[in-house]
Design an enzyme around this catalytic site. Structure first.
Site, PDB file in Angstrom:
ATOM      1  N   GLN A  59      59.161 147.439  30.951  1.00  0.00           N
ATOM      2  CA  GLN A  59      60.404 147.707  31.284  1.00  0.00           C
ATOM      3  C   GLN A  59      60.840 146.283  31.639  1.00  0.00           C
ATOM      4  OE1 GLN A  59      60.571 150.209  34.844  1.00  0.00           O
ATOM      5  NE2 GLN A  59      62.914 150.209  34.949  1.00  0.00           N
ATOM      6  N   GLY A  60      61.800 145.807  30.621  1.00  0.00           N
ATOM      7  CA  GLY A  60      62.348 144.311  30.816  1.00  0.00           C
ATOM      8  C   GLY A  60      63.776 144.323  31.664  1.00  0.00           C
ATOM      9  N   SER A  98      64.600 143.213  35.869  1.00  0.00           N
ATOM     10  CA  SER A  98      64.755 141.987  36.636  1.00  0.00           C
ATOM     11  C   SER A  98      64.709 140.696  35.981  1.00  0.00           C
ATOM     12  CB  SER A  98      63.890 142.296  37.724  1.00  0.00           C
ATOM     13  OG  SER A  98      63.953 143.528  38.330  1.00  0.00           O
ATOM     14  N   SER A 128      55.955 144.926  35.260  1.00  0.00           N
ATOM     15  CA  SER A 128      54.702 145.385  34.820  1.00  0.00           C
ATOM     16  C   SER A 128      54.264 145.703  33.682  1.00  0.00           C
ATOM     17  CB  SER A 128      54.790 147.070  35.879  1.00  0.00           C
ATOM     18  OG  SER A 128      55.112 146.470  37.181  1.00  0.00           O
ATOM     19  N   GLU A 175      62.405 156.336  37.271  1.00  0.00           N
ATOM     20  CA  GLU A 175      61.329 155.585  37.654  1.00  0.00           C
ATOM     21  C   GLU A 175      61.197 155.804  39.159  1.00  0.00           C
ATOM     22  OE1 GLU A 175      62.528 151.395  37.992  1.00  0.00           O
ATOM     23  OE2 GLU A 175      60.214 150.796  38.056  1.00  0.00           O
ATOM     24  N   GLU A 223      66.368 148.314  51.107  1.00  0.00           N
ATOM     25  CA  GLU A 223      67.644 148.255  51.773  1.00  0.00           C
ATOM     26  C   GLU A 223      68.725 148.664  50.431  1.00  0.00           C
ATOM     27  OE1 GLU A 223      65.127 145.776  51.827  1.00  0.00           O
ATOM     28  OE2 GLU A 223      65.280 145.974  54.021  1.00  0.00           O
TER      29      GLU A 223
END
Lengths: 375, 399
Positions: free
Chosen positions: B127-128, B130, B162, B245, B382
Site C-alpha cells: 500500500q503506497g 506515506s 509494509s 485498514e 494523535e
C-alpha cells in the site's frame, strides 16, 4: 450477535429516566446528601411502584423476574442521575434473600421489600476490608439444645444500615460461612455512622455483642450460603458497573459541552488539541466500559461458565476507567470543576464509592490472576 | 440484546474448528521473520490452503470468491485462528483493504485480474501511501503521475511500505493535478511492482526485521487502465482503504496479543523473582502479587478490547456503519499492546533484555520493540484522537 438493547429494555430505560428527571434532579440529590440517611421515602415508593425494587426478583415474590441486562439498563440511568439512597445495597441483599434457598425468610421479607415498605442490606466487610467472604471472622456459635445462635462481631462499611429494616449478617459458624437475617435494632446490635466522601449513600459500622437469635434466623449456611452470596454479589457488581457507566456518560457529555462553550484565547477551549485528546480518552473509557458492562451482564443473565472472570474483568476496568474519567472531567473544567457548587463533585465521589464497592480493581485483578495463572 | 451465536454462526464456527483441527500446518521451523523467503513461502502455502477451503476473504461477496460472511463470522474466524495458534495471513492487506476497494469501485477487468489472486495468496499487495514529507498529512503527498498517451509516468518516493519487498502489486496514491486543492488532485493506481524504474529499499525497524520499505519511482510507466476509480478522485479511495485498514489491523492483532499473553503466562513459573524484593523469600513470577496484577491487567484490557470489537462488529452488521466504538479500537489496542509488553519486560527482570527469539525472553523483547510502532502505523494515536474529537464528539478542527 446484537449489542443493542431491545425495545422493551429501551422503554424501561426511558421510563426510569423520566421518573428521575422529575423526582431526582441534582438539587434533590444535594438536599438528600445533607440528610442523615440520604433516604427519600417518597422517591423510594416511586421506584417500587414502577417495579424497579423487585426488577430481578422472582415473580412468585411479586418481583418482575427480569435479568441482569435489564438491571444494567436501569442502573445505568440511575448512575447518570447519581441517585442517592439504598438501591444497590437493597438489590444486593434482596437477591441474596431470594437465592439462599430459605423459603420461610424469603416469603416473610421479599414482598414488603418489593412493595417498598422494607429495605435490606448486607453486613459483610470487617476491619480487614476484604470483599472475599473467606476472610469473614465474625463468629456464630450454635447454642445447646436448639437454643439458636450466639453472634458477635464488628462489621464496617455496611451500606444504608440506618434505613434497612433487615440486616443480612455474614458470619463464620465453625469452619463454614453462615448468613443470618436480623431485624434492625435488636438488643445487642449497635449501628454507628461512618461519614464518607460520597454523602449520597451512607456507610455504617454495625456491631453485635452477645446477641442470641433463634435458629430460624439462619438464612443459609456452608456451600449454599457461599453460592448465594456469590450470585447476589455478581449481579450487584454489574449494577455498580452500570452505575459507573451512567456516571461516565454524564461526565463526558457535560465536559464536552463545556469545552465547546468555554472561551479562552478568543476560541472555545475545545478547539485545542490538548483538550480534544483528553475528551477523546473520556469517550474511549466510557465506550469500553459500556461494552464490558453489557457483555458481563449478558454473561450473568445466561449463567455463562466464564461469568466470574468476566464480572471481575468488568469491575476492574470500570473502577479504574470511572476514576480516570471523573478526574479528567474536572481537569477540563478548570477552577469551576473543583468547586462544591458544580455537580462534577457528586459524580467524582460516586465514582470513588462505586470503585470500592464490591472490590476495587486490585481486588478483582487478583481474582482474575487466580483464574488465569493458577488454573 | 442477544450475545448468543445464531445457529448458522455456531455451525460456521464448529465447521471451522473441525477444519482447523485437521489442516493446521506445523509451526514454522526457522526464524519467523518477514524477510525470510522460506517463511514467506510457508505463509503463502497456508493462505492457499485457507483459500481452497473457502476461508480466504470471508466477508467478500460470493460472486467474487468470498462467502458473503457476516462481520460476526469474520470475528469468529479471527477468534478460532487465535485459539488454534494459526500462522498469520500474509495477504491480509490485499484481503482486508485492497480487494474490498477494488470490488467497490474497480472495473470488470481489474476485478478479473486481481481478486482471485489476492484471495489465493498468489498476489501479495502493498500500500503506497506515506511519503517522507507526507505522514499524518497524507493528502499533501507529492509523488507525481503525468499523463503520456495511454500511460501515466510516475516519479517520486514512498516510505514505510509494509511488504513492498515481497509484493507483486502496489496500491499507489499519486498526485495527478498539482493545481487543485490538495485533497482533489490525487489518483489511485494499481502498479505492477516488476515495472521498470521501481526500486525497493528495505528499512530495518528498531525491532531488527525489515518488514517495511522505501519505494523509489523513476519514470515508471503505468497504463491508464490501472487507475482505480476516477482520475483525481483518489482521496475517497484512500479514506475507504484507511478505514478498512484500521478495522482489519484490529481483528488480526487480537490473535497476536492473546497468543503473546498465553506464552507469557505459561512462562511465569520459570521466571524467578529475587528475594530482595520479597522479604518472605524468593518466589516464581506466578506467585508474585505484583506480577499477578500486571498479568491480570493485560488480560482484562485484552478482554475489554475484544468486547468493544465485537460490539463494533455487531453495529456494522445491523447499521452498516461503525458506531463510535469503531473509531476507538485502533487507539485501544495499540496502547494496550504497549502497556502489555512493557509489563512483560518488567516481569522478566534482567532476562527481558535478551534477544534470542528461540527463547521466551527474545519473544518478549521483540514484542516490546515492535509495539512501539503500533501507535504510529495506520494512523498515529494523535491523529486518531483528532478524528474522534472532530467526527464523534463534534469539536472544531484543531489543525
Amino acid at each position: 450477535m446484537d449489542f443493542e438493547l431491545s425495545k422493551p429494555q429501551k422503554l424501561l430505560q426511558s421510563s426510569v429516566r423520566e421518573l428521575l428527571s422529575r423526582e431526582c434532579p441534582t438539587e434533590r440529590v444535594r438536599e438528600l446528601m445533607a440528610t442523615e440517611t440520604a433516604f427519600d421515602e417518597g422517591l423510594w415508593q416511586h421506584l417500587a411502584d414502577q417495579g424497579l425494587i423487585g426488577l430481578t426478583l422472582p415473580e412468585e415474590h411479586e418481583g418482575m423476574g427480569l435479568g441482569a441486562v435489564e438491571l444494567a439498563a436501569v442502573a445505568e440511568v440511575m448512575g447518570s442521575f447519581c441517585l442517592p439512597g439504598p438501591f444497590l445495597s437493597n438489590h444486593w441483599a434482596s437477591t441474596l434473600l431470594a437465592t439462599a434457598g430459605n423459603n420461610n425468610l424469603a416469603e416473610a421479607y421479599l414482598e414488603p421489600i418489593v412493595d417498598g415498605t422494607l429495605r435490606a442490606t448486607i453486613a459483610l466487610l470487617e476491619a480487614s476490608g476484604d470483599w472475599d467472604p473467606a476472610g469473614v471472622t465474625a463468629t456464630a456459635k450454635a447454642q445447646p439444645a436448639g437454643g439458636g445462635y450466639r453472634l458477635d462481631g464488628n462489621k464496617l462499611f455496611v451500606s444504608d444500615a440506618d434505613t434497612a429494616g433487615l440486616i443480612l449478617w455474614v458470619a463464620r459458624l465453625g469452619d463454614e460461612l453462615a448468613i443470618f437475617s436480623l431485624s434492625a435494632g435488636i438488643a445487642g446490635m449497635e449501628i454507628e455512622a461512618m461519614p464518607a466522601i460520597d454523602a449520597t449513600r451512607k456507610l455504617y459500622r454495625v456491631t453485635l455483642s452477645d446477641v442470641t437469635v433463634p435458629s430460624d434466623r439462619l438464612l443459609a449456611g456452608g456451600e449454599q450460603a457461599r453460592a448465594a452470596l456469590a450470585f447476589a454479589t455478581r449481579e450487584a457488581t454489574i449494577a455498580a458497573c452500570a452505575e459507573l457507566v451512567g456516571g461516565m456518560q454524564w461526565i463526558t457529555n457535560t465536559t464536552v459541552e463545556y469545552a465547546k462553550s468555554r472561551q479562552q484565547f478568543g476560541k472555545p477551549i475545545g478547539a485545542f488539541q490538548a483538550v480534544q485528546h483528553r475528551c477523546a480518552d473520556l469517550l474511549l473509557h466510557l465506550e469500553s466500559a459500556r461494552s464490558a458492562t453489557y457483555s458481563a451482564a449478558w454473561a450473568v443473565a445466561e449463567n455463562d461458565p466464564e461469568v466470574d472472570r468476566l464480572v471481575s474483568v468488568t469491575k476492574a476496568y470500570c473502577s479504574d476507567a470511572a476514576r480516570e474519567v471523573a478526574s479528567s472531567g474536572i481537569q477540563v473544567h478548570g477552577g469551576i470543576g473543583f468547586t462544591w457548587e458544580h455537580d462534577l463533585q457528586l459524580y467524582f465521589k460516586r465514582a470513588k464509592s462505586n470503585e470500592l464497592l464490591f472490590g476495587d480493581a486490585t481486588y478483582h485483578r487478583e481474582r482474575i490472576a487466580r483464574m488465569i495463572i493458577d488454573r | 440484546m442477544d450475545l448468543t451465536l445464531s445457529p448458522s454462526e455456531r455451525a460456521f464456527r464448529d465447521e471451522l474448528r473441525a477444519w482447523l483441527a485437521s489442516n493446521l500446518p506445523e509451526p514454522f521451523a526457522g526464524q519467523a521473520h518477514s524477510e525470510d523467503r522460506d517463511y514467506l513461502e510457508y505463509l503463502r502455502a497456508w493462505q492457499r490452503r485457507l483459500f481452497e477451503a473457502g476461508y480466504s476473504g470471508l466477508t467478500w461477496p460470493a460472486a467474487f470468491g468470498g462467502r458473503g460472511a457476516t462481520p460476526v463470522e469474520q470475528s469468529l474466524f479471527v477468534e478460532e485462528m487465535a485459539r488454534a495458534k494459526a500462522p498469520d495471513v500474509v495477504g491480509a492487506i490485499g484481503i482486508g483493504l485492497i480487494g474490498p476497494t477494488i470490488i467497490a469501485i474497480g472495473s470488470d477487468e481489474q476485478k478479473a485480474a486481481y481478486l482471485e489472486p489476492i484471495l489465493s495468496g498468489d498476489q501479495i499487495w502493498c500500500q503506497g501511501f506515506s511519503e517522507p514529507d507526507s505522514g499524518s498529512d497524507l493528502a499533501s503527498l507529492a509523488t507525481r503521475a503525468v499523463r503520456d498517451g495511454d500511460d501515466f509516468i510516475v516519479n517520486g518516493q514512498k516510505i514505510w511500505t509494509s511488504y513492498a519487498h515481497v509484493a507483486d502489486y502496489c496500491f499507489l496514491l499519486v498526485r495527478t493535478d498539482s493545481a487543485a486543492q490538495k485533497h482533489k488532485g490525487i489518483t489511485c493506481l494499481l502498479v505492477d511492482m516488476k515495472s521498470e524504474g521501481i526500486t525497493v529499499k528495505p528499512l530495518r525497524m528498531m525491532s531488527g526485521d525489515a518488514a517495511f520499505n522505501e519505494i523509489f519511482f523513476s519514470d515508471v510507466r503505468v497504463p491508464a487502465g490501472q487507475v482505480l476509480g476516477e482520475i483525481d478522485g483518489g482521496w475517497r479511495v484512500a479514506i475507504t482503504a484507511l478505514m478498512n485498514e484500521r478495522a482489519n489491523l484490529g481483528a488480526a492483532v487480537r490473535v497476536m496479543l492473546a497468543r503473546f499473553l498465553e506464552t507469557l503466562i505459561a512462562a511465569l513459573p520459570e521466571i524467578p523473582r529475587p528475594s530482595s524484593s520479597h522479604p518472605s523469600g524468593s518466589m516464581s513470577a506466578a506467585e508474585d502479587p505484583l506480577v499477578r496484577q500486571k498479568i491480570a491487567q493485560a488480560h482484562l484490557d485484552l478482554e475489554v478490547f475484544g468486547m468493544t470489537a465485537d460490539r463494533a462488529l455487531a453495529r456494522v452488521a445491523t447499521d452498516g456503519v461503525p458506531g463510535p466504538e469503531g473509531s476507538i479500537l485502533k487507539l485501544f489496542w495499540s496502547e494496550l499492546n504497549q502497556r502489555m509488553t512493557q509489563g512483560a519486560m518488567e516481569i522478566a527482570g534482567p532476562y527481558a533484555q535478551l534477544a534470542d527469539e528461540q527463547e521466551v525472553w527474545g519473544e518478549i523483547s521483540y514484542a516490546y520493540l515492535r509495539a512501539r510502532g503500533n501507535t504510529i502505523e495506520a494512523g498515529t494515536s494523535e491523529v486518531l484522537r483528532n478524528i474522534i474529537a472532530e467526527r464523534v464528539l463534534g469539536f472544531p478542527k484543531s489543525y
